[in-house]
Design a protein around this motif. Structure first.
Motif: not given
Ligand code: GTP
Ligand code: MG
Length: 228
Positions: A3, A5, A34, A57, A59
């Motif tokens: 993943r 970020s 993310e 996906d 925030k």
């Protein structure tokens, strides 16, 4: 699947926030993404755009008041869960299309920290005054910390989770870029630079950085050298 970020500090970027997300969506990194957007209490309509971004996906964190780019990055990093984490400004000065290139030394090599340098191949499109300011703070870091970097203030900084989680960041303002760099150096992390393209924007287009901040960053670098 690993993943990635992507942390985006945002303050009054209604003209570019959707486009930067579109560009991130368009880049294939071979990793799950993310996106963490930290809004510093925008007043130009950015907040409303972010309110309507209902995606699994992405925030979005709304700060109660504007605390600065550093505070926003620190907040974003606290929420980030990715194996690799990077910072992306919400303007269009540096392009997400560079991610594969920035990630490659980590994914295909043994690097833990990669900076996209705007000046590895010279000044490019950067205005002379801004170039001199950037060079001055980079030299200060190189001299005081025994490094050999060309651009410490780049917003394209990429880290493994392990490398970034070890830092104890405290800066609220633009000096966060120097704090991240100097703490990495203190932790004996090797910072690997790759050249990136950079299309500077003007203050009319939304640039928030002023030349005075250069002095603040310079003092911060000296402080970081002599304190923990
Ligand atoms: N949340 C939050 N974001 C901010 C704040 N100040 C700036 N930003 C964001 O941080 C990013 C960088 O700000 P810029 O004004 O482009 O400054 P810069 O890119 O560091 O400097 P230049 O490249 O020289 O213009 C942008 O995405 C801004 O919207 C703030 O107080 N709070
Ligand atoms: Mg910018």
């Amino acid at each position: 699947m690993k993943r990635l970020s992507i942390i985006i500090p945002v303050y009054n970027e209604k003209k570019t926030i959707k486009e930067i997300i579109r560009r991130i969506d368009n880049v294939d990194t071979g990793m799950e993404k993310e996106i963490i957007v930290v809004d510093g209490c925008s007043t130009d309509g950015t907040k409303e755009i972010l309110d309507n971004l209902q995606r699994k996906d992405i925030k979005v964190i709304f700060e109660k008041r504007r605390k600065g780019k550093g505070a926003a990055i620190r907040k974003g990093l606290r929420w980030a869960t990715g194996d690799i984490q990077l910072i992306q400004d919400a303007d269009l000065e540096v392009h997400p299309a560079e991610y594969p290139y920035l990630l490659s030394p980590i994914l295909n090599g043994d690097k833990r920290v990669v900076f996209g340098s705007r000046f590895l191949k010279g000044r490019g499109k950067t205005r002379f005054g801004s170039y001199v300011g950037n060079k001055a703070i980079t030299w200060a870091v190189d001299i005081l910390f025994g490094a050999n970097l060309t651009d410490i203030a780049t917003c394209h900084k990429v880290f493994t989770r392990d490398a970034i989680k070890k830092l104890h960041l405290r800066s609220n303002g633009f000096e966060i870029e120097a704090e991240i760099t100097t703490q990495l150096l203190k932790n004996n992390e090797k910072i690997y630079e790759v050249p990136i393209d950079y299309i500077p924007r003007t203050h009319q287009e939304g640039k928030k950085l002023r030349w005075r901040i250069g002095f603040k960053v310079l003092f911060a670098i000296i402080k970081f050298r002599f304190t923990r």
